[in-house]
Each structure stands twice: as structure tokens, then as C-alpha cells.
Design a protein around this motif. Structure first.
Motif, PDB file in Angstrom:
ATOM      1  N   MET B   1       0.835  -1.193   0.000  1.00 52.17           N
ATOM      2  CA  MET B   1       0.000   0.000   0.000  1.00 52.17           C
ATOM      3  C   MET B   1       0.877   1.252   0.000  1.00 52.17           C
ATOM      4  O   MET B   1       1.795   1.367   0.800  1.00 52.17           O
ATOM      5  CB  MET B   1      -0.888  -0.001   1.247  1.00 52.17           C
ATOM      6  N   HIS B   2       0.598   2.176  -0.935  1.00 52.75           N
ATOM      7  CA  HIS B   2       1.364   3.417  -0.960  1.00 52.75           C
ATOM      8  C   HIS B   2       0.734   4.456  -0.040  1.00 52.75           C
ATOM      9  O   HIS B   2      -0.474   4.648  -0.049  1.00 52.75           O
ATOM     10  CB  HIS B   2       1.452   3.963  -2.386  1.00 52.75           C
ATOM     11  N   ILE B   3       1.569   5.097   0.756  1.00 51.91           N
ATOM     12  CA  ILE B   3       1.080   6.174   1.616  1.00 51.91           C
ATOM     13  C   ILE B   3       2.003   7.381   1.470  1.00 51.91           C
ATOM     14  O   ILE B   3       3.140   7.249   1.007  1.00 51.91           O
ATOM     15  CB  ILE B   3       0.986   5.757   3.106  1.00 51.91           C
ATOM     16  N   ILE B   4       1.488   8.551   1.818  1.00 51.64           N
ATOM     17  CA  ILE B   4       2.326   9.748   1.828  1.00 51.64           C
ATOM     18  C   ILE B   4       2.479  10.158   3.281  1.00 51.64           C
ATOM     19  O   ILE B   4       1.492  10.463   3.960  1.00 51.64           O
ATOM     20  CB  ILE B   4       1.696  10.892   1.012  1.00 51.64           C
ATOM     21  N   GLU B   5       3.690  10.108   3.766  1.00 56.95           N
ATOM     22  CA  GLU B   5       3.940  10.433   5.168  1.00 56.95           C
ATOM     23  C   GLU B   5       5.349  10.992   5.335  1.00 56.95           C
ATOM     24  O   GLU B   5       6.133  11.016   4.386  1.00 56.95           O
ATOM     25  CB  GLU B   5       3.754   9.173   6.044  1.00 56.95           C
ATOM     26  N   SER B   6       5.669  11.410   6.559  1.00 55.94           N
ATOM     27  CA  SER B   6       6.997  11.949   6.838  1.00 55.94           C
ATOM     28  C   SER B   6       7.998  10.812   7.031  1.00 55.94           C
ATOM     29  O   SER B   6       7.617   9.653   7.237  1.00 55.94           O
ATOM     30  CB  SER B   6       6.948  12.815   8.101  1.00 55.94           C
ATOM     31  N   GLY B   7       9.263  11.159   6.998  1.00 51.72           N
ATOM     32  CA  GLY B   7      10.322  10.164   7.205  1.00 51.72           C
ATOM     33  C   GLY B   7      10.237   9.538   8.578  1.00 51.72           C
ATOM     34  O   GLY B   7      10.477   8.336   8.745  1.00 51.72           O
ATOM     35  N   ASN B   8       9.895  10.351   9.575  1.00 48.31           N
ATOM     36  CA  ASN B   8       9.754   9.815  10.932  1.00 48.31           C
ATOM     37  C   ASN B   8       8.629   8.783  11.005  1.00 48.31           C
ATOM     38  O   ASN B   8       8.766   7.760  11.680  1.00 48.31           O
ATOM     39  CB  ASN B   8       9.470  10.946  11.925  1.00 48.31           C
ATOM     40  N   VAL B   9       7.534   9.058  10.312  1.00 53.14           N
ATOM     41  CA  VAL B   9       6.419   8.103  10.323  1.00 53.14           C
ATOM     42  C   VAL B   9       6.793   6.855   9.516  1.00 53.14           C
ATOM     43  O   VAL B   9       6.408   5.737   9.881  1.00 53.14           O
ATOM     44  CB  VAL B   9       5.117   8.760   9.806  1.00 53.14           C
ATOM     45  N   ILE B 133      23.660   2.134   9.092  1.00 49.83           N
ATOM     46  CA  ILE B 133      23.064   2.159   7.755  1.00 49.83           C
ATOM     47  C   ILE B 133      22.434   3.532   7.561  1.00 49.83           C
ATOM     48  O   ILE B 133      21.764   4.036   8.459  1.00 49.83           O
ATOM     49  CB  ILE B 133      21.997   1.056   7.617  1.00 49.83           C
ATOM     50  N   TYR B 134      22.670   4.135   6.409  1.00 48.51           N
ATOM     51  CA  TYR B 134      22.108   5.453   6.120  1.00 48.51           C
ATOM     52  C   TYR B 134      21.063   5.346   5.009  1.00 48.51           C
ATOM     53  O   TYR B 134      21.304   4.706   3.997  1.00 48.51           O
ATOM     54  CB  TYR B 134      23.222   6.435   5.716  1.00 48.51           C
ATOM     55  N   ALA B 135      19.915   5.973   5.246  1.00 48.15           N
ATOM     56  CA  ALA B 135      18.832   5.949   4.266  1.00 48.15           C
ATOM     57  C   ALA B 135      18.811   7.267   3.502  1.00 48.15           C
ATOM     58  O   ALA B 135      19.128   8.322   4.058  1.00 48.15           O
ATOM     59  CB  ALA B 135      17.499   5.720   4.961  1.00 48.15           C
ATOM     60  N   ASN B 136      18.436   7.198   2.243  1.00 46.67           N
ATOM     61  CA  ASN B 136      18.429   8.385   1.385  1.00 46.67           C
ATOM     62  C   ASN B 136      17.038   8.947   1.122  1.00 46.67           C
ATOM     63  O   ASN B 136      16.895  10.061   0.632  1.00 46.67           O
ATOM     64  CB  ASN B 136      19.084   8.075   0.037  1.00 46.67           C
ATOM     65  N   ASP B 137      16.005   8.140   1.342  1.00 45.07           N
ATOM     66  CA  ASP B 137      14.637   8.626   1.176  1.00 45.07           C
ATOM     67  C   ASP B 137      13.701   7.812   2.084  1.00 45.07           C
ATOM     68  O   ASP B 137      14.155   6.925   2.813  1.00 45.07           O
ATOM     69  CB  ASP B 137      14.195   8.590  -0.300  1.00 45.07           C
ATOM     70  N   HIS B 138      12.402   8.125   2.021  1.00 45.68           N
ATOM     71  CA  HIS B 138      11.468   7.515   2.956  1.00 45.68           C
ATOM     72  C   HIS B 138      11.330   6.017   2.744  1.00 45.68           C
ATOM     73  O   HIS B 138      11.192   5.250   3.702  1.00 45.68           O
ATOM     74  CB  HIS B 138      10.100   8.191   2.827  1.00 45.68           C
ATOM     75  N   LEU B 168      14.748  14.604   5.604  1.00 43.41           N
ATOM     76  CA  LEU B 168      13.958  13.376   5.475  1.00 43.41           C
ATOM     77  C   LEU B 168      12.953  13.219   6.621  1.00 43.41           C
ATOM     78  O   LEU B 168      11.829  12.783   6.399  1.00 43.41           O
ATOM     79  CB  LEU B 168      14.876  12.150   5.428  1.00 43.41           C
ATOM     80  N   SER B 169      13.359  13.571   7.833  1.00 38.41           N
ATOM     81  CA  SER B 169      12.492  13.281   8.984  1.00 38.41           C
ATOM     82  C   SER B 169      11.162  14.031   8.921  1.00 38.41           C
ATOM     83  O   SER B 169      10.134  13.505   9.332  1.00 38.41           O
ATOM     84  CB  SER B 169      13.215  13.622  10.295  1.00 38.41           C
ATOM     85  N   HIS B 170      11.176  15.249   8.413  1.00 41.06           N
ATOM     86  CA  HIS B 170       9.978  16.090   8.455  1.00 41.06           C
ATOM     87  C   HIS B 170       9.335  16.358   7.098  1.00 41.06           C
ATOM     88  O   HIS B 170       8.320  17.046   7.040  1.00 41.06           O
ATOM     89  CB  HIS B 170      10.292  17.423   9.140  1.00 41.06           C
ATOM     90  N   THR B 171       9.937  15.893   6.030  1.00 41.32           N
ATOM     91  CA  THR B 171       9.312  16.095   4.719  1.00 41.32           C
ATOM     92  C   THR B 171       8.404  14.914   4.415  1.00 41.32           C
ATOM     93  O   THR B 171       8.580  13.831   4.974  1.00 41.32           O
ATOM     94  CB  THR B 171      10.375  16.221   3.611  1.00 41.32           C
ATOM     95  N   TYR B 172       7.429  15.155   3.542  1.00 41.12           N
ATOM     96  CA  TYR B 172       6.480  14.108   3.187  1.00 41.12           C
ATOM     97  C   TYR B 172       6.787  13.572   1.799  1.00 41.12           C
ATOM     98  O   TYR B 172       7.149  14.333   0.901  1.00 41.12           O
ATOM     99  CB  TYR B 172       5.046  14.661   3.249  1.00 41.12           C
ATOM    100  N   MET B 173       6.640  12.280   1.656  1.00 45.23           N
ATOM    101  CA  MET B 173       7.011  11.630   0.404  1.00 45.23           C
ATOM    102  C   MET B 173       6.155  10.369   0.280  1.00 45.23           C
ATOM    103  O   MET B 173       5.846   9.745   1.292  1.00 45.23           O
ATOM    104  CB  MET B 173       8.483  11.214   0.527  1.00 45.23           C
TER     105      MET B 173
END
Lengths: 101, 397
Positions: B1-9, B133-138, B168-173
Motif C-alpha cells: 500500500m502506498h502512503i504519503i507520510e513523513s520520514g519519521n512516520v 546504515i544510512y537511508a536516502n529517502d522515505h 527526510l524526517s519532516h518532509t512528506y514523500m
């Protein structure tokens, strides 16, 4: 998958006296049990054993009378503190050694 | 399922899908919404876990250590000074070989006080022994969290999943939220190799003497050095294990394939920009512009930073003319930490590229595309002219 067995070496041991080495040499104060006051010794019954229960190094035996293994007893004094009959006194190791001589 | 949420979520959702059993965290910007979301999940019953509020990050990690020692799946998250406050416990968690997973929303460290993004916080903890490990997007955040739990429990080493604060933490994607049943198959319940078991009592991590010595049963017990050597060897072997886990993940979910380094336009490139985190996606725009000008340049994002995938890095860079390392952190008084690691990975190779170092974006300083373009253009035009020392981008002196 990788055949390696991970986490093969960690610090883990069976609990028991002597696990930390001959810790008796650390002792400054020696717990000495007064058998006339000690509850199991006085009543000749398997009772009390607070010293056995509370000893963090498991060096007190659950016997009549309780026996302290001085090879590993660090002299922390918890047994003396917990003894409900005040039967254990903490004696200065130096004094004790002089008396023995 | 695709969702649009922040990186933290995205991170919190990954933790929920991984069925973490104990969560202990102390809120700190920019990690706060992650812990808030997790406490909501626990409160609503969506996630059956024990959420333990604590009075500090040091306690948060202490709770995770205790929970993990009891054999449960433990999770925490932090940022910046919070991470440093738990530093002593970080060493304990890895020395005790506990499979804890932690998210770090990367933020600069005070003083002077800052809440904005750079990567000095987790970089300063790179030598602790945790896997990073480093993540580059949500999508990478949620996927990395799930993979991190599997990796941690496979190798008995705690894992940090780091992602850039705010960026990443506060932007939505939009991102794909994997199915719970698939995650359950990928990440089955586990039993720790060593845990506190009343049926089989044991002493853990008591004073370990300098030399080896027999235990109570007469078996030779490992000393401090043997235990630490084992951790190091296990970390080195974790590189291959993570590749295998990523392969499993890709088979199950159709995503992944670049667990160690993520390359963009690198195959025919003469010049390669190297960086960690979301900046590598920012750089793709610059690469596209430069490609239009016929400069053969690519970008490589380092995904796994500890253990350092030196072989993969060297393979990607040997034969190139120049590697340009962009960093949001440095080893003060020396040079960029990634820069030093990249050079170290190349040292034994006969043909080495020039390696340049740019420091940028500290304390949230804006990174402008034009600045990246200018720096890369200069490095690509005359790689031999640039000194072996960090150059600061956007510095206003």
C-alpha cells in the motif's frame, strides 16, 4: 547464507563462588558468625539463612551452622547487615590476622 | 500500500511492521514525531509492545539493553546530543552483543546550539561497534528499519538506521508500506543466542580479566581481547550477511539491490561524487546537468558506513580519475571521516583516483545546487590541482 557462526564469544559464565577469581584477597573486613546467636546453629534447625540468601557472591553455605568461604568472600558486609539475630560481626582483617598469630 | 507520510512516520511504521516488543525513547528534535507515532501505535493497540517513557537517552538505551537481554526485540531513536548522552550505553549494548535497533534522525551537535541537520552526531559514534546504515529517502527508511531488525538478530550486533533530520524526517514523500504478512515471513520471531533465562542462569559481562582463564567448570573462557576480536570479525562478516538479507528483501518486496553503496551514472564515469545520506539524491540533479555538458560524472551514496564496505568502495572507484567526497561531518583537526575512509580503502590499489574533500551543510547551512555544480566542475576540470585537505562550501568568512 554465510556459514559463519555469529556471537561465538561473549562474557557469559555459570554463577557460583570463584567466578571472578580469588576475590577473598580483596577483603578488608571479615564476617565472623557468632554461633551462640546464629538462629540455625542455636536451634539446630534449617531456618533463617538470610546470610546465604543475600550473599551476592554465593559464598555462604545453607548448612547448620552456615559456613563462609573466605577464599571468595569480598567482605562486603551484606550478611552482617541482613542477619536478624545480629550474629555476624565484621572484624578488621589486620586485627584478625594478629589474633590468629 | 502506498502512503504519503513523513520520514519519521516511515521509520515508526517500519518498527510497527517489525513487531518491536519494547520501545524506550526520550523525545529530541528532529526525532520526536517518530517516538510520538510509536506511542500512538502502542496506545491504540496497533502495536503490541511495551512503551517505556524514560527521563533521558542514557536510560532509554539502558532499558533497551535490559529488554534485549531478556530476549525481546527492542527499539529506540534519538538525535544529536541525545545520541551522545547515551554513548556509554551504546558501547555496552554492542559489547553485550544485543540486537537492538535504533533510528538516528541526524542533527548537528551543540555548542553552539543547533537543531538543524548535519551528520556529526552518528559520525562521531562510528567507532563504537554498532552497524550504521544510512537511508536516502522515505522508502529506504522504512525498508532499512525492517532489514536492520533482521540483520541485528542474525549477527547479534545492534544497528543504527540514520537519516537526515528535517530533509527526510519532516518532509512528506510517497512510499510503499509493505504487507504485514510479508514482513512477518521476512522477519520471523527470534530467540537470542544469549538471554537472561531463569531456567539457565548465567553471569553476563562481569569483570573480564586481561587474560583468558578457566571458568568454574574448567573450560577456558575468552578474555576481553578474544571477545572484542570476535565482535570485529563478526562486523566484517556482517557486510556479506547484509548483502544476503538485502537479496532476500528484494526477492520478497521487489526493492533493494544496493545495500552497501548506491551508484548513479557511475559505470562509464571518470569522476564520482561520494557522500552519505539524502545529499546523494540531491547530487543526482547536479550529475544530470553535468552529463548534459558531456562531463562523465556519477554519484555514489554510501549506504552501509560501519562496517565499512571497503571492497565495494574500491571496486567502484579504482580506475576513475577523481572521487569527490562531500560530507556533513568531519573529524575535527583532521579531515572528513568518509574522506579518510575512502582514501584508506584505495591505498593498497596501484591506480588510485585523486580524492577531494568538501565539507558542507553543517548545522543546517543550505546546500545550493549551484554550489555543488561549481565544486564538482572545479574538481573535474583540474583534479591534480586540488590539495589533500577539506574545502568548505558555503562558508561566509
Amino acid at each position: 547464507m554465510t556459514s559463519r557462526t555469529f556471537c561465538d564469544k561473549i562474557s557469559r559464565s555459570k554463577p557460583g563462588p570463584g567466578d571472578g577469581g580469588n576475590t577473598g584477597s580483596w577483603r578488608v573486613l571479615r564476617p565472623v558468625i557468632n554461633l551462640e546467636a546464629c538462629i540455625p546453629a542455636k536451634r539446630n534447625k534449617k531456618a533463617c539463612f538470610h546470610c546465604w540468601l543475600y550473599c551476592p557472591d554465593s559464598v555462604v553455605s545453607k548448612t547448620i551452622p552456615p559456613v563462609i568461604n573466605y577464599a571468595y568472600c569480598k567482605g562486603c558486609g551484606i550478611c552482617a547487615e541482613e542477619c536478624p539475630a545480629d550474629a555476624i560481626s565484621m572484624v578488621d582483617e589486620a586485627t584478625h590476622t594478629v589474633e590468629e598469630k | 500500500m502506498h502512503i504519503i507520510e513523513s520520514g519519521n512516520v516511515a521509520a515508526a511504521t517500519g518498527v510497527k511492521l517489525a513487531r518491536a516488543q519494547v520501545i524506550a525513547a526520550y523525545p529530541i528534535t528532529p526525532q520526536t514525531p517518530l517516538t510520538e507515532k510509536l506511542s500512538e501505535f502502542v496506545e491504540s493497540g496497533e502495536l503490541k509492545a511495551e512503551y517505556i517513557p524514560v527521563e533521558s537517552e542514557h536510560s532509554a538505551m539502558a532499558v533497551c539493553i535490559a529488554a534485549s537481554s531478556a530476549g525481546t526485540r527492542a527499539f529506540t531513536a534519538t538525535s544529536a546530543n541525545g545520541l551522545l548522552y547515551m554513548a556509554e550505553q551504546l558501547h555496552w549494548a554492542v559489547g553485550a552483543r544485543l540486537p537492538i535497533v535504533m533510528c538516528v534522525a541526524n542533527r548537528g551537535i551543540g555548542a553552539p546550539w543547533t537543531v538543524w541537520n548535519d551528520q556529526q552526531d552518528s559520525m562521531s559514534q562510528r567507532d563504537v561497534g554498532w552497524i550504521q546504515i544510512y537511508a536516502n529517502d522515505h522508502q529506504q527508511i522504512i525498508d532499512s528499519v525492517i532489514k536492520a531488525f533482521r540483520l541485528a538478530q542474525t549477527v547479534s550486533i545492534p544497528v543504527m538506521v540514520c537519516y537526515d533530520g528535517y530533509i527526510l524526517s519532516h518532509t512528506y514523500m510517497p512510499f510503499d508500506q509493505p504487507d504485514q504478512t510479508k514482513v512477518d515471513a521476512f522477519l520471523p520471531p527470534f530467540t537470542s543466542k544469549h538471554f537472561l533465562d531463569p531456567e539457565n542462569p548465567g553471569n553476563f559481562n562481569t569483570v573480564t580479566l586481561p587474560d583468558v582463564r578457566p571458568d568454574l567448570e574448567g573450560t577456558l573462557a575468552p578474555g576481553y581481547m578474544e571477545i572484542r576480536h570476535n565482535l570485529h570479525e563478526d562486523l566484517r562478516a556482517s557486510i556479506e550477511t547484509f548483502v544476503e538479507i538485502d537479496r532476500d528483501f528484494e526477492r520478497e518486496f521487489g526493492r533493494g539491490g544496493c545495500p552497501l553503496i548506491e551508484k548513479y551514472q557511475c559505470d562509464d564515469a571518470d569522476y564520482i561524487a561520494v557522500c552519505i545520506g539524502s545529499l546523494s539524491y540531491h547530487l543526482r540533479d547536479v550529475i544530470d546537468t553535468m552529463r548534459q555538458r558531456d562531463v562523465k560524472v556519477g554519484v555514489m551514496g554510501v549506504q552501509m558506513y560501519r562496517p565499512f564496505p571497503d571492497k565495494a568502495v574500491a571496486e567502484a572507484l579504482v580506475g576513475k580519475k577523481c572521487a569527490i567526497v562531500f560530507e556533513k561531518a568531519l573529524s575535527y583537526g583532521n579531515q572528513g571521516t568518509l574522506y579518510a575512509d575512502i582514501k584508506s580503502a584505495l591505498y593498497t590499489h596501484e591506480t588510485k583516483p585523486y580524492v577531494h574533500n568538501y565539507i558542507l551543510g553543517l548545522g543546517g547551512r543550505e546546500i545550493k545546487t549551484q554550489q555543488l555544480l561549481d565544486a564538482l566542475t572545479e574538481s573535474c576540470t583540474s583534479p591534480e590541482m586540488i590539495e589533500d585537505t577539506p574545502r568548505w562550501i558555503g562558508l561566509k568568512l
